[in-house]
Design a protein around this motif. Structure first.
Motif, PDB file in Angstrom:
ATOM      1  N   LEU A 241       4.828   3.007  -7.412  1.00  8.76           N
ATOM      2  CA  LEU A 241       4.681   4.325  -6.813  1.00  8.76           C
ATOM      3  C   LEU A 241       3.227   4.755  -6.997  1.00  8.76           C
ATOM      4  O   LEU A 241       2.711   4.735  -8.112  1.00  8.76           O
ATOM      5  CB  LEU A 241       5.592   5.350  -7.499  1.00  8.76           C
ATOM      6  CG  LEU A 241       7.097   5.080  -7.508  1.00  8.76           C
ATOM      7  CD1 LEU A 241       7.813   6.164  -8.307  1.00  8.76           C
ATOM      8  CD2 LEU A 241       7.652   5.022  -6.095  1.00  8.76           C
ATOM      9  N   LEU A 242       2.580   5.145  -5.919  1.00  4.91           N
ATOM     10  CA  LEU A 242       1.211   5.644  -5.983  1.00  4.91           C
ATOM     11  C   LEU A 242       1.253   7.113  -5.590  1.00  4.91           C
ATOM     12  O   LEU A 242       1.169   7.480  -4.419  1.00  4.91           O
ATOM     13  CB  LEU A 242       0.294   4.827  -5.056  1.00  4.91           C
ATOM     14  CG  LEU A 242       0.268   3.326  -5.365  1.00  4.91           C
ATOM     15  CD1 LEU A 242      -0.628   2.592  -4.381  1.00  4.91           C
ATOM     16  CD2 LEU A 242      -0.180   3.065  -6.800  1.00  4.91           C
ATOM     17  N   LEU A 243       1.423   7.954  -6.592  1.00  3.65           N
ATOM     18  CA  LEU A 243       1.590   9.391  -6.394  1.00  3.65           C
ATOM     19  C   LEU A 243       0.284  10.100  -6.740  1.00  3.65           C
ATOM     20  O   LEU A 243      -0.758   9.469  -6.860  1.00  3.65           O
ATOM     21  CB  LEU A 243       2.765   9.893  -7.230  1.00  3.65           C
ATOM     22  CG  LEU A 243       4.082   9.130  -7.035  1.00  3.65           C
ATOM     23  CD1 LEU A 243       5.181   9.707  -7.914  1.00  3.65           C
ATOM     24  CD2 LEU A 243       4.512   9.115  -5.582  1.00  3.65           C
ATOM     25  N   THR A 244       0.334  11.407  -6.898  1.00  4.17           N
ATOM     26  CA  THR A 244      -0.879  12.154  -7.208  1.00  4.17           C
ATOM     27  C   THR A 244      -0.582  13.185  -8.292  1.00  4.17           C
ATOM     28  O   THR A 244       0.558  13.325  -8.731  1.00  4.17           O
ATOM     29  CB  THR A 244      -1.450  12.834  -5.951  1.00  4.17           C
ATOM     30  OG1 THR A 244      -2.736  13.387  -6.244  1.00  4.17           O
ATOM     31  CG2 THR A 244      -0.528  13.943  -5.457  1.00  4.17           C
ATOM     32  N   ASP A 245      -1.606  13.876  -8.733  1.00  5.81           N
ATOM     33  CA  ASP A 245      -1.483  14.895  -9.779  1.00  5.81           C
ATOM     34  C   ASP A 245      -1.711  16.254  -9.159  1.00  5.81           C
ATOM     35  O   ASP A 245      -2.786  16.528  -8.631  1.00  5.81           O
ATOM     36  CB  ASP A 245      -2.519  14.624 -10.879  1.00  5.81           C
ATOM     37  CG  ASP A 245      -2.499  15.683 -11.962  1.00  5.81           C
ATOM     38  OD1 ASP A 245      -1.441  16.306 -12.157  1.00  5.81           O
ATOM     39  OD2 ASP A 245      -3.542  15.881 -12.608  1.00  5.81           O
ATOM     40  N   TRP A 246      -0.679  17.081  -9.173  1.00  2.00           N
ATOM     41  CA  TRP A 246      -0.842  18.431  -8.645  1.00  2.00           C
ATOM     42  C   TRP A 246      -1.834  19.211  -9.502  1.00  2.00           C
ATOM     43  O   TRP A 246      -2.006  18.944 -10.686  1.00  2.00           O
ATOM     44  CB  TRP A 246       0.494  19.168  -8.648  1.00  2.00           C
ATOM     45  CG  TRP A 246       1.433  18.701  -7.585  1.00  2.00           C
ATOM     46  CD1 TRP A 246       1.198  17.768  -6.623  1.00  2.00           C
ATOM     47  CD2 TRP A 246       2.771  19.145  -7.387  1.00  2.00           C
ATOM     48  NE1 TRP A 246       2.301  17.594  -5.842  1.00  2.00           N
ATOM     49  CE2 TRP A 246       3.284  18.428  -6.286  1.00  2.00           C
ATOM     50  CE3 TRP A 246       3.584  20.063  -8.036  1.00  2.00           C
ATOM     51  CZ2 TRP A 246       4.588  18.621  -5.811  1.00  2.00           C
ATOM     52  CZ3 TRP A 246       4.876  20.251  -7.577  1.00  2.00           C
ATOM     53  CH2 TRP A 246       5.369  19.543  -6.479  1.00  2.00           C
ATOM     54  N   GLY A 247      -2.459  20.201  -8.903  1.00  2.00           N
ATOM     55  CA  GLY A 247      -3.291  21.088  -9.689  1.00  2.00           C
ATOM     56  C   GLY A 247      -4.767  20.949  -9.401  1.00  2.00           C
ATOM     57  O   GLY A 247      -5.185  20.276  -8.460  1.00  2.00           O
TER      58      GLY A 247
END
Length: 363
Positions: A241-247
């Motif tokens: 999974l290649l997700l991201t970091d919110w914020g």
């Protein structure tokens, strides 16, 4: 875990976030909380692996299996069924900024440093052979986590990049109330699969065991456990999974989901130069536009583009109008103009028919 924009001084929001996280981490460590590692599935090729994880703090009575991120490795080759959780628990973490951990790869120990949100994202040299392997991440306090990585062999010629939201999983994002309900309240076993999509993946790609499948999404890393369990439960192919970091980022309050996808795709094209990709997404957001950009830049690297067509109701939930977003039609035309097959359908069965009709194959 995506890279922030280059800046000599981080945005005020990023500085405030870091100051708060640092204060909270120090306070909790003083009260006996210890560093733990949440494992995410990584990937690599002969000579290197990309190791992914997050260092968080947990109380003395919390077992590693009770961490909100437990089960984020579910899309790994040695996946084990894990207990379903309500989504909000996957966000109940305290990151440990700039934590140092040791990675043990093929018996060799290397020191890695997390970013300011506790994420570990490092490419390290290795002699691992093609296939699935386990890497250990060890905190300086001695707590260990097993991180699965898949090493893609030099003979692999094709791969799949798959979106998640409204492509394999019906999430009705980004409508605020439904998104919040699905993420924070509903048990993750209640998430709905897109009809026929898992069967499309198995029949189009499953017969070829060396085809890597990368799930690239604008979803937050905190959601990785729920996504991993969902993919495992509905028999989707295993893969990172290649997700991201919110914020906050170094340049603003929030990260750009579209830029995250562009960066992830370009990175895969660079890291795995011998692979032609099937790009799978939906027309509820910007997948057609992003994929068309990749096709125009590297037409020889894209085997096909498959787009799930959302219903009018789904389009309204996705972006507020009953038709695909502005620019979708022209993006599809650019893909066709580059002589790359464009497959379209409302569900997995329709896409499988298109796959067959266009004569797309992995031979």
């Amino acid at each position: 875990m995506t890279s922030d924009a280059t800046s000599s001084r981080p945005h005020r929001a990023a500085r405030l976030e870091y100051a708060f996280d640092s204060w909270l981490a120090a306070f909790l460590q003083h009260r006996g909380w210890t560093a733990r590692v949440e494992a995410y599935v990584g990937y690599g090729a002969p000579g290197w692996v990309r190791v992914l994880g997050r260092v968080v703090l947990a109380g003395p009575g919390v077992r590693d299996d009770d961490l909100p991120g437990a089960g984020a490795h579910s899309t790994g080759g040695s996946a084990r069924p894990v207990t379903a959780l309500r989504g909000w628990r996957s966000f109940a973490v305290v990151p440990l900024p700039f934590a140092r951990v040791h990675a043990v790869v093929d018996g060799t120990r290397r020191e890695l440093v997390a970013d300011r949100a506790g994420f570990v994202d490092s490419v390290i040299s290795s002699g691992l052979t093609p296939g699935w392997h386990d890497v250990e991440l060890v905190t300086f306090g001695g707590r260990k986590a097993t991180v699965p990585v898949v090493v893609i062999g030099p003979d692999a010629r094709f791969g799949v990049v798959s979106d998640i939201d409204d492509t394999v999983m019906i999430t009705r994002l980004p409508r605020p109330f439904i998104a919040a309900w699905n993420t924070f309240v509903r048990n993750d076993t209640a998430r709905e699969p897109v009809p026929g999509m898992a069967d499309f993946y198995r029949r189009a790609f499953g017969a070829h065991g060396d085809v890597p499948v990368m799930y690239v999404s604008t979803g937050a890393w905190n959601a990785a456990p729920a996504i991993g369990r969902f993919l495992l439960r509905h028999r989707y192919p295993t893969g990172p999974l290649l997700l991201t970091d919110w914020g906050p980022t170094n340049s603003g309050w929030f990260r750009s989901g579209a830029e995250h996808k562009r960066a992830a795709l370009r990175r895969l094209l660079t890291e795995l130069p011998g692979i032609r990709w099937v790009l799978v997404g939906d027309d509820g957001q910007r997948d057609p536009q992003i994929y068309a950009e990749v096709v125009q830049e590297h037409p020889e690297r894209v085997l096909a583009v498959a787009i799930r067509q959302l219903s009018g109701t789904e389009q309204v939930l996705a972006h507020g109008a009953p038709a695909p977003a502005t620019g979708t039609a022209s993006a599809k035309a650019r893909t066709r103009g580059a002589d790359v097959p464009l497959l379209q359908g409302a569900d997995g069965a329709a896409l499988l028919r298109e796959w067959t009709a266009h004569g797309v194959g992995l031979e």
